[in-house]
Design an enzyme around this catalytic site. Structure first.
Site, PDB file in Angstrom:
ATOM      1  N   GLU A   1       0.830  -1.221   0.000  1.00 27.33           N
ATOM      2  CA  GLU A   1       0.000   0.000   0.000  1.00 27.33           C
ATOM      3  C   GLU A   1       0.861   1.265   0.000  1.00 27.33           C
ATOM      4  OE1 GLU A   1      -3.703   0.126   0.287  1.00 27.33           O
ATOM      5  OE2 GLU A   1      -3.496  -1.918  -0.461  1.00 27.33           O
TER       6      GLU A   1
ATOM      7  N   HIS B   1      -4.541   1.576   7.183  1.00 26.98           N
ATOM      8  CA  HIS B   1      -3.155   1.921   6.830  1.00 26.98           C
ATOM      9  C   HIS B   1      -2.524   2.475   8.094  1.00 26.98           C
ATOM     10  CE1 HIS B   1      -4.500   2.621   2.419  1.00 26.98           C
ATOM     11  NE2 HIS B   1      -3.803   1.503   2.462  1.00 26.98           N
TER      12      HIS B   1
ATOM     13  N   CYS C   1      -3.089  11.181   3.627  1.00 26.05           N
ATOM     14  CA  CYS C   1      -3.398  10.243   2.528  1.00 26.05           C
ATOM     15  C   CYS C   1      -3.201  10.929   1.195  1.00 26.05           C
ATOM     16  CB  CYS C   1      -4.848   9.805   2.580  1.00 26.05           C
ATOM     17  SG  CYS C   1      -5.357   9.021   4.070  1.00 26.05           S
TER      18      CYS C   1
HETATM   19  N1  LIG Z   1      -4.792   6.116   4.404  1.00 26.43           N
HETATM   20  C1  LIG Z   1      -4.309   6.348   3.220  1.00 26.43           C
HETATM   21  N2  LIG Z   1      -3.030   6.514   3.001  1.00 26.43           N
HETATM   22  N3  LIG Z   1      -5.114   6.361   2.140  1.00 26.43           N
HETATM   23  C2  LIG Z   1      -6.561   6.391   2.241  1.00 26.43           C
HETATM   24  C3  LIG Z   1      -7.139   5.652   1.082  1.00 26.43           C
HETATM   25  C4  LIG Z   1      -8.653   5.626   1.137  1.00 26.43           C
HETATM   26  C5  LIG Z   1      -9.194   4.763   0.035  1.00 26.43           C
HETATM   27  N4  LIG Z   1     -10.621   4.898  -0.048  1.00 26.43           N
HETATM   28  C6  LIG Z   1     -11.289   4.391  -1.082  1.00 26.43           C
HETATM   29  O1  LIG Z   1     -10.716   3.815  -1.988  1.00 26.43           O
HETATM   30  C7  LIG Z   1     -12.802   4.560  -1.047  1.00 26.43           C
HETATM   31  C8  LIG Z   1     -13.369   4.575  -2.468  1.00 26.43           C
HETATM   32  C9  LIG Z   1     -14.870   4.442  -2.439  1.00 26.43           C
HETATM   33  O2  LIG Z   1     -15.383   3.705  -1.579  1.00 26.43           O
HETATM   34  O3  LIG Z   1     -15.560   5.088  -3.297  1.00 26.43           O
HETATM   35  C10 LIG Z   1      -8.802   3.276   0.284  1.00 26.43           C
HETATM   36  O4  LIG Z   1      -9.539   2.587   1.009  1.00 26.43           O
HETATM   37  O5  LIG Z   1      -7.780   2.869  -0.273  1.00 26.43           O
END
Ligand SMILES: N=C(N)NCCC[C@H](NC(=O)CCC(=O)O)C(=O)O
Length: 456
Positions: A179, A260, A379
């Site tokens: 990730e 994460h 993020c």
């Molecule tokens: N914490 C960090 N570094 N990144 C956050 C990423 C959020 C992302 N949300 C999403 O992909 C949601 C998309 C949706 O449900 O429409 C994920 O889960 O990968």
């Protein structure tokens, strides 16, 4: 000889929110994503909120850049799944036969560039070059389709092979779930004359062992990063094993929505800002970090579970704040507005800035459109450390300044919809709107033809 003898800076490269930003409830384990599914999204507002944060950090004297979004809907992937005809027909058929698949191929999730890749600066790598490994994001389908284009965009930003090395993403599949920098933190003694260019300490956090089922692992939600993936990235980046520390995320916090590590801890310079429950064997982790850190002193600012619960940490995204060193040498927390609306967190932050720690102030930003999908300030950014030689060798058009800020705001104003719902994803004109916008963007950012639709 090598260019890393001079000053190095830590850039924040924020992801530009793409025109198809929507809430599709795609991320099991990400509480915001699943609970906000089917909200009406506001793409134009989301992109402008992101640009505001980029500009604000630029205005604070911090180095800031921008990473272009993906081509969405991803017609090429839909064709791999058997949808045929013109691009418009592919969209219409997918909307009828598999609306959730269309939604997954339409996500603007690449905005969260903490997941775009992991990087290692030339001060830390055996070949003294800057290394990039795009994250395969294998655990979530809608994210697993990002890395190829992300890799091309990174190569268009950092082209000079004398300075930059671009690895392919790790092999797809659960065993090497990666990730990116959301599970990686680089500590460095910024007080040296090289700034961020002194040899740094790489902290990799993983959620499970993929090749040893006897080890602890979360039960309710998936562990998206494996130990073996983190080790592979450290190997690819030619890091000195004395400058690498691995730690396992506590399975309990993953099962509470910490999908994460950057949802439960954040580091900068010689400071680790972490929740008391973040890691397995947390005291040993601190000892490992303190022992490996090359600098005067290593600060752990630990937030007790009695001050802020894990639930409140996940609700507020306190630890998804950015932790930055301002030009005056003091550290500031770049926190999301939600930190003010969770009482225990607001109280804690008001108390923290009065304490004798390097963290001297809190700056609040509205990134609500992103937060509603489980992405906070940290993020939205990928930290890239570059020395002066590497800065001049990179693509200058992706570095934030007043002109680029104005240009990108006008571009968003011109191309983005005010609202977007899942039903709108079935509208073939959204594809054309997105492609027109991205074609123009590749000229603004001087990326060349990085998108599949540009490669015909
Ligand atoms: N914490 C960090 N570094 N990144 C956050 C990423 C959020 C992302 N949300 C999403 O992909 C949601 C998309 C949706 O449900 O429409 C994920 O889960 O990968």
């Amino acid at each position: 000889m090598s260019s890393n003898k001079n000053m190095a800076y830590e850039f924040n490269f924020d992801g530009l929110v793409g025109p198809t930003h929507n809430y599709a409830g795609l991320s099991l384990g990400n509480v915001a994503s699943t609970s906000n599914a089917n909200l009406v999204a506001r793409p134009k507002e989301a992109a402008k909120q992101g640009l505001q944060k980029m500009k604000a950090l630029h205005d604070l004297g911090l180095k800031q850049g921008v990473i272009a979004p993906m081509e969405r809907p991803d017609v090429a992937t839909l064709r791999r799944l058997g949808f045929t005809g013109t691009d418009a027909q592919v969209i219409i058929k997918a909307a009828k036969q598999a609306p959730k698949v269309l939604a997954a191929c339409s996500s603007a999730s690449s905005m969260w560039t903490a997941n775009a890749c992991t990087m290692a600066p030339s001060s830390d790598t055996a070949d003294e070059k800057v290394h990039f490994t795009p994250a395969n994001l294998a655990n979530k389908f809608h994210r697993s389709i990002e890395h190829e284009t992300t890799g091309r965009i990174l190569q268009a930003m950092f082209k000079d092979e004398n300075h930059f090395v671009h690895h392919p993403a790790l092999p797809m599949g659960d065993h090497f779930g990666d990730e990116g920098a959301a599970n990686h933190t680089r500590f460095v003694d910024v007080n040296s004359e090289k700034g961020y260019g002194k040899k740094g300490l790489h902290f990799f956090v993983y959620g499970k062992y993929a090749f040893d089922a006897s080890k602890p692992a979360p039960h309710k939600f998936p562990a998206r990063q494996t130990f073996e993936a983190s080790q592979a990235v450290a190997r690819l980046h030619m890091l000195d094993s004395d400058n690498v520390v691995f730690a396992q995320q506590s399975p309990n916090v993953i099962d509470k929505g910490v999908f994460h590590n950057d949802v439960i801890s954040v580091g900068n310079g010689n400071v680790l800002f972490a929740h008391q429950k973040a890691f397995l064997n947390q005291m040993q982790v601190y000892t490992d970090l303190e022992r490996a850190f090359d600098g005067e002193e290593f600060h752990v600012v630990e937030v007790g579970a009695n001050d802020v619960s894990v639930e409140d940490a996940v609700k507020s995204y306190l630890f998804n704040s950015q932790l930055v060193t301002l030009p005056d040498g003091n550290m500031a927390i770049i926190a999301p507005g939600e930190c003010e609306s969770v009482p225990a967190v607001k109280e804690y932050l008001d108390w923290l800035v009065e304490q004798d720690t390097p963290i001297k102030e809190v700056k609040i930003f509205d990134v609500k459109q992103s937060m509603q999908n489980g992405g906070g300030p940290a993020c939205l950014r990928q930290r890239i450390v570059l020395n002066e030689t590497e800065v001049s060798a990179m693509n200058q058009n992706v570095i934030m300044n007043d002109d680029l800020f104005a240009t990108l705001n006008a571009w968003v104003e011109k191309h983005y919809r005010d609202t977007l719902t899942e039903d709108d994803l079935a509208d073939p004109s959204l594809l054309n709107e997105s492609r027109m916008a991205l074609d123009e963007l590749t000229k603004i950012l001087n990326l060349g033809s990085v998108y599949p639709f540009q490669q015909v």
